[in-house]
Design an enzyme around this catalytic site. Structure first.
Site, short mmCIF file in Angstrom:
data_model
loop_
_atom_site.label_atom_id
_atom_site.label_comp_id
_atom_site.label_asym_id
_atom_site.label_seq_id
_atom_site.Cartn_x
_atom_site.Cartn_y
_atom_site.Cartn_z
N LYS A 1 0.86 -1.20 0.00
CA LYS A 1 0.00 0.00 0.00
C LYS A 1 0.89 1.24 0.00
O LYS A 1 1.76 1.39 0.85
CB LYS A 1 -0.90 0.00 1.23
CG LYS A 1 -1.71 1.29 1.40
CD LYS A 1 -2.46 1.30 2.74
CE LYS A 1 -3.13 2.66 2.99
NZ LYS A 1 -3.80 2.72 4.30
N LYS B 1 -10.62 12.89 7.69
CA LYS B 1 -10.14 12.55 9.03
C LYS B 1 -10.21 13.78 9.94
O LYS B 1 -10.11 14.92 9.47
CB LYS B 1 -8.67 12.10 8.97
CG LYS B 1 -8.41 10.80 8.26
CD LYS B 1 -6.90 10.52 8.25
CE LYS B 1 -6.57 9.25 7.49
NZ LYS B 1 -7.01 8.04 8.20
N GLU C 1 -9.50 3.52 2.12
CA GLU C 1 -8.99 3.57 0.75
C GLU C 1 -7.85 2.58 0.50
O GLU C 1 -7.64 2.16 -0.64
CB GLU C 1 -8.53 4.99 0.42
CG GLU C 1 -7.11 5.37 0.81
CD GLU C 1 -6.83 5.27 2.30
OE1 GLU C 1 -5.68 4.98 2.67
OE2 GLU C 1 -7.76 5.50 3.11
N ARG D 1 -7.48 -0.51 1.21
CA ARG D 1 -7.94 -1.80 0.70
C ARG D 1 -8.36 -1.73 -0.75
O ARG D 1 -8.35 -2.74 -1.45
CB ARG D 1 -9.07 -2.32 1.59
CG ARG D 1 -10.34 -1.50 1.56
CD ARG D 1 -11.22 -1.75 2.77
NE ARG D 1 -10.62 -1.24 3.99
CZ ARG D 1 -11.17 -1.35 5.21
NH1 ARG D 1 -12.32 -1.99 5.36
NH2 ARG D 1 -10.56 -0.86 6.26
#
Length: 488
Positions: free
Chosen positions: A246, A258, A330, A332
């Protein structure tokens, strides 16, 4: 990258011209025991006077006698006197000796494994990221281990320390200076230097290849996403492992923004991709006889008028559709593309590495990674991590959790809203859906998933060979696992 010059010497440490001679001590019921050559026995009675205890992370400096180095330093081993204890202690000492030019390690080692651990810890501890500082102490530049052992693999230690330092440098770099495109360029440069082949997908190529997850996550940024494939394929390799990382170069959460405090540190959300890059380069430099493909899934997750929205449906590489319910889930989505692409080549095993969930930190804290996947590969990955003293803990992937990922309009949703869920496990269950089948059977390709959200970045006090900032976690585990898989 700050990696000191490393060497072994069979000459007496009393002949060294190093600035500091490093010894060690451990606690005993009767006080403290010094581990040092006989020539430094005079240090032992001074330790009690100086209130030294031999505890971990303790470093005691003593003016030397005679014409030797100006300083003797004694590092605490604590209760661990094995290779892992030596790695920790040497790293702690070198970290605290920043500003010193050279160090001679005179800690007795029983075998090559202990010698390599001490050198590795020293090299890891002698790291500093100073590019953005006007003034900073320079890390130790030269480390010599005094031992008469003649089978110490100094080149291996140097390659691994360099790989970890590269990862730390990338993680520590401010996000303004590390866009997905820039990270891809750095990856290709490192690959070229190591003799690896590489390919980069830009936005147009991602669109043509059907990489809907990476495209969607990167859509909110003016700096477009990238997918990088690296390959190390030595002649005669009979095992093929795919590593998927990632690489979110900054994660604001997208439209599912966030909180302000949670955004700080999100430059480290590409630590998995950095670890994959560094591990494959190290495996090539070490001539490990295994074929490795590395997939770096790179994007910047920002909110804008073009950003992916909750309720948007994405088509992942290979055709599976995913409804986005939370744009802050995001990682994943980009990994789904990477796992699907890696699976299409039918490797013998797939390992992904990701700073994936805050739930990992809640469950396991900031020093231990979560490990999930197929049992046999999980066991081998854990054994590799244990061998290099990186902390991982196996976690389950309950089959019933898949029902939480249902969508009204798509094959899957990327999370579950409106209820408390085991987030680390649910993310793992999601990723498992994108791991393909073996070439010769209907069985899923053996797969392991490392969630390194907590241990990838140290925002607390320094400890052992770990300073503040990026830690380079998972690099040493991946290298050791590659060596293990190559050995059959």
């Amino acid at each position: 990258m700050t990696v000191p010059e490393l060497a072994c010497s069979a000459s007496p440490v009393t002949e060294s011209d190093a600035d500091v001679v490093l010894l060690a001590a451990r606690p005993e019921d009767s006080g403290i025991a010094l581990l040092a050559p006989d020539e430094y026995a005079w240090v032992a009675p001074l330790l009690g006077t100086l209130a030294a205890t031999g505890a971990t992370d303790e470093l005691t400096r003593i003016p030397a006698r005679g014409d030797g180095p100006a300083v003797v330093a004694v590092v605490g081993l604590g209760v661990r006197t094995d290779a892992a204890g030596l790695r920790f202690a040497a790293g702690s000492a070198l970290r605290q000796l920043a500003g010193t030019g050279s160090v001679a390690i005179a800690i007795p080692v029983a075998d090559a494994a202990e010698a390599e651990a001490a050198l590795e810890g020293a090299a890891l501890g002698a790291y500093a990221f100073t590019e953005y500082r006007a003034e900073a102490k320079s890390p130790v530049a030269v480390v010599t281990l005094h031992t008469d052992l003649d089978q110490v693999r100094v080149d291996r230690v140097r390659a691994i320390a360099t790989a970890v330092a590269r990862t730390k440098d990338l993680v520590n770099t401010p996000p303004a200076d590390l866009s997905p495109e820039r990270l891809a360029e750095l990856a290709v440069a490192a690959a070229d230097a190591a003799g690896l082949s590489s390919r980069v997908w830009d936005e147009a190529a991602l669109e043509a290849g059907g990489f809907g997850g990476i495209l969607a996550v990167g859509r909110g940024s003016s700096r477009g996403p990238r997918l990088v494939r690296l390959e190390y394929a030595p002649d005669g390799a009979s095992v093929h492992v795919a590593l998927v990382g990632k690489g979110i170069t900054f994660d604001s959460g997208g439209l599912s923004l966030k909180p302000m405090a949670s955004m700080v540190g999100m430059k480290s959300d590409m630590a998995g991709a950095a670890a994959v890059l560094s591990a494959i380069v190290a495996l090539a430099e070490l001539d490990v006889p295994i074929r490795v493909t590395g997939w770096l899934c790179l994007a910047e997750n920002l909110p804008s008028g073009t950003a992916v929205r909750p309720n948007d449906v994405l088509r992942i590489h290979g055709g599976t559709t995913v409804e986005v319910l939370n744009t802050d889930a995001e990682g994943r989505l980009v990994l789904a593309d990477g796992l699907a692409a890696a699976s299409a080549e039918h490797p013998d095993a797939i390992v992904d590495v990701a700073t994936l969930t805050g739930a990992q930190v809640v469950a396991l804290g900031s020093r231990m990674a979560g490990l999930m996947g197929e049992d046999a590969l999980v066991a081998r990955t854990r054994a590799a991590a244990d061998a290099v003293d990186e902390s991982v803990w196996p976690m389950p992937l309950p089959g019933d959790l898949k029902s939480l990922l249902t969508s009204d309009v798509a094959d899957l949703s990327n999370t579950k809203l409106g209820m408390t869920v085991p987030g680390m496990l649910l993310a793992g269950v999601f990723l498992r859906e994108f791991v393909g089948k073996r070439a010769d059977s209907a069985d899923r390709i053996p797969w392991a998933h490392l969630d390194i959200a907590g241990p990838s970045y140290n925002s607390a006090g320094a400890w052992g060979f770990t300073g503040s900032g990026g830690t380079g976690v998972a690099v040493r585990t991946l290298v050791r696992l590659g060596e293990d898989l190559a050995a059959g």
